[in-house]
Design a protein around this motif. Sequence first.
Motif, mmCIF file in Angstrom:
data_model
loop_
_atom_site.group_PDB
_atom_site.id
_atom_site.type_symbol
_atom_site.label_atom_id
_atom_site.label_comp_id
_atom_site.label_asym_id
_atom_site.label_seq_id
_atom_site.Cartn_x
_atom_site.Cartn_y
_atom_site.Cartn_z
ATOM 1 N N UNK A 1 0.833 -1.206 0.000
ATOM 2 C CA UNK A 1 0.000 0.000 0.000
ATOM 3 C C UNK A 1 0.867 1.255 0.000
ATOM 4 N N UNK A 2 1.933 1.256 0.814
ATOM 5 C CA UNK A 2 2.841 2.406 0.869
ATOM 6 C C UNK A 2 3.533 2.610 -0.473
ATOM 7 N N UNK A 3 4.007 1.507 -1.077
ATOM 8 C CA UNK A 3 4.675 1.621 -2.374
ATOM 9 C C UNK A 3 3.723 2.141 -3.445
ATOM 10 N N UNK A 4 2.461 1.706 -3.395
ATOM 11 C CA UNK A 4 1.472 2.187 -4.365
ATOM 12 C C UNK A 4 1.219 3.681 -4.197
ATOM 13 N N UNK B 1 3.620 22.714 6.862
ATOM 14 C CA UNK B 1 4.907 23.031 7.479
ATOM 15 C C UNK B 1 5.123 24.542 7.470
ATOM 16 N N UNK B 2 6.339 24.969 7.765
ATOM 17 C CA UNK B 2 6.591 26.403 7.881
ATOM 18 C C UNK B 2 6.518 27.134 6.546
ATOM 19 N N UNK B 3 6.591 26.410 5.425
ATOM 20 C CA UNK B 3 6.510 27.025 4.109
ATOM 21 C C UNK B 3 5.101 26.967 3.515
ATOM 22 N N UNK B 4 4.144 26.450 4.266
ATOM 23 C CA UNK B 4 2.785 26.324 3.769
ATOM 24 C C UNK B 4 2.556 25.104 2.904
ATOM 25 N N UNK B 5 3.439 24.127 2.973
ATOM 26 C CA UNK B 5 3.286 22.913 2.175
ATOM 27 C C UNK B 5 2.400 21.910 2.899
ATOM 28 N N UNK B 6 1.518 21.276 2.156
ATOM 29 C CA UNK B 6 0.625 20.275 2.707
ATOM 30 C C UNK B 6 1.436 19.069 3.175
ATOM 31 N N UNK B 7 1.302 18.697 4.452
ATOM 32 C CA UNK B 7 2.100 17.601 5.000
ATOM 33 C C UNK B 7 1.728 16.263 4.388
ATOM 34 N N UNK B 8 0.449 16.043 4.096
ATOM 35 C CA UNK B 8 0.039 14.782 3.473
ATOM 36 C C UNK B 8 0.693 14.632 2.106
ATOM 37 N N UNK B 9 0.676 15.691 1.330
ATOM 38 C CA UNK B 9 1.333 15.646 0.018
ATOM 39 C C UNK B 9 2.843 15.486 0.173
ATOM 40 N N UNK B 10 3.430 16.176 1.167
ATOM 41 C CA UNK B 10 4.866 16.054 1.394
ATOM 42 C C UNK B 10 5.277 14.636 1.757
ATOM 43 N N UNK B 11 4.446 13.949 2.553
ATOM 44 C CA UNK B 11 4.755 12.561 2.926
ATOM 45 C C UNK B 11 4.671 11.652 1.713
ATOM 46 N N UNK C 1 1.855 9.136 -6.242
ATOM 47 C CA UNK C 1 1.820 10.420 -5.521
ATOM 48 C C UNK C 1 1.407 11.598 -6.397
ATOM 49 N N UNK C 2 1.921 11.731 -7.617
ATOM 50 C CA UNK C 2 1.489 12.886 -8.424
ATOM 51 C C UNK C 2 -0.009 12.892 -8.725
ATOM 52 N N UNK C 3 -0.632 11.707 -8.713
ATOM 53 C CA UNK C 3 -2.066 11.628 -8.989
ATOM 54 C C UNK C 3 -2.913 11.734 -7.727
ATOM 55 N N UNK C 4 -2.379 11.282 -6.590
ATOM 56 C CA UNK C 4 -3.164 11.224 -5.357
ATOM 57 C C UNK C 4 -2.969 12.446 -4.464
ATOM 58 N N UNK C 5 -1.811 13.064 -4.506
ATOM 59 C CA UNK C 5 -1.508 14.172 -3.582
ATOM 60 C C UNK C 5 -2.394 15.385 -3.880
ATOM 61 N N UNK D 1 5.166 12.437 -1.461
ATOM 62 C CA UNK D 1 6.346 12.671 -2.299
ATOM 63 C C UNK D 1 7.621 12.230 -1.593
ATOM 64 N N UNK D 2 7.662 12.408 -0.267
ATOM 65 C CA UNK D 2 8.839 11.969 0.472
ATOM 66 C C UNK D 2 9.026 10.464 0.449
ATOM 67 N N UNK D 3 7.921 9.719 0.458
ATOM 68 C CA UNK D 3 8.007 8.270 0.357
ATOM 69 C C UNK D 3 8.651 7.844 -0.951
ATOM 70 N N UNK D 4 8.380 8.571 -2.018
ATOM 71 C CA UNK D 4 8.977 8.227 -3.316
ATOM 72 C C UNK D 4 10.494 8.311 -3.237
ATOM 73 N N UNK D 5 11.007 9.408 -2.641
ATOM 74 C CA UNK D 5 12.458 9.572 -2.550
ATOM 75 C C UNK D 5 13.065 8.514 -1.638
#
Length: 307
Positions: free
Chosen positions: A44-47, A90-100, A52-56, A102-106
Amino acid sequence: MSTTTANPAPAAAKAPRVETPFRRFVSEFCESKLALGGLIVFAFIALIAILAPLLAPQNPYDLAQLDIMDGRLPPGSEAGAGFTYWLGTDDQGRDMLSGIMYGLRISLMVGAGSAIIACAVGVTLGLVAAYGGGRTDTLIMRLVDLQLSFPSILAALMILAFLGKGIMNVVLALVIVEWAYYARTIRGTALVERRREYIEAAHCLALPTHRVIFRHLLPNCLPPLIVVATMQVARAIALEATLSYLGLGVPITEPSLGLLISNGYEYMLSGKYWISFYPGIALLVTIVSINLVGDQLRDVLNPRLKK
């Protein structure tokens, strides 16, 4: 007047189910509900990471989609664009759910990529050491001992201090600190297998050395290698997160989970826990799910270790 009734033909007996090695492996693996759950969670995490570009809800690293006025909003806050920050910003106004997402991809890309390259290097050197013996074996194993004598995180920090930040540099550093584990594992298994009859038969047929090693010897050394590779993927993800947390990992423009955790460290004492907390939970769940799968693989592929 009596009538005779014809007896019905007996039903054809069912063919016995063939128990193939793959079916036996799947059956033994599924005996552990924890391992099966870990496999499902990791899939599920890998999916999520792949899609991420489609779900975030937003691309957290596209400056055109960010609003500094939305910085450090708590979970459940409404955004000006019309969607909800379910895990806050976060402090830059980035959505944490989206950041996670995209972060999982890296994190997965760096962990899996470094593990694959390190496995290829370590397996090749380990097989050459076991098959060649003599000075070749001594030289390679001394390099392995030297590599394993240094703490992995310290060696990776020294390499990245010289190479600098960057995804490819992190992958290279992880390959350098991981290959020795594969080499030692495959060498120990290959030393046992090279004395088997099928290797002697291959020698009698005068088969080329590379064919004996990679066609006959390597396939019979795979079970312990699969277990080590699974564990090393989780270890590589944890190492990458540590390096990024310390500021020597991936760049800010392509952050992983470790960098996301680092971004919120200075806000923890002021009550902005979600900036570090949710990426930390995502990292923990990812590593634990991989370790659960690897632990069950070890028990299935080596029954002597089964609890």
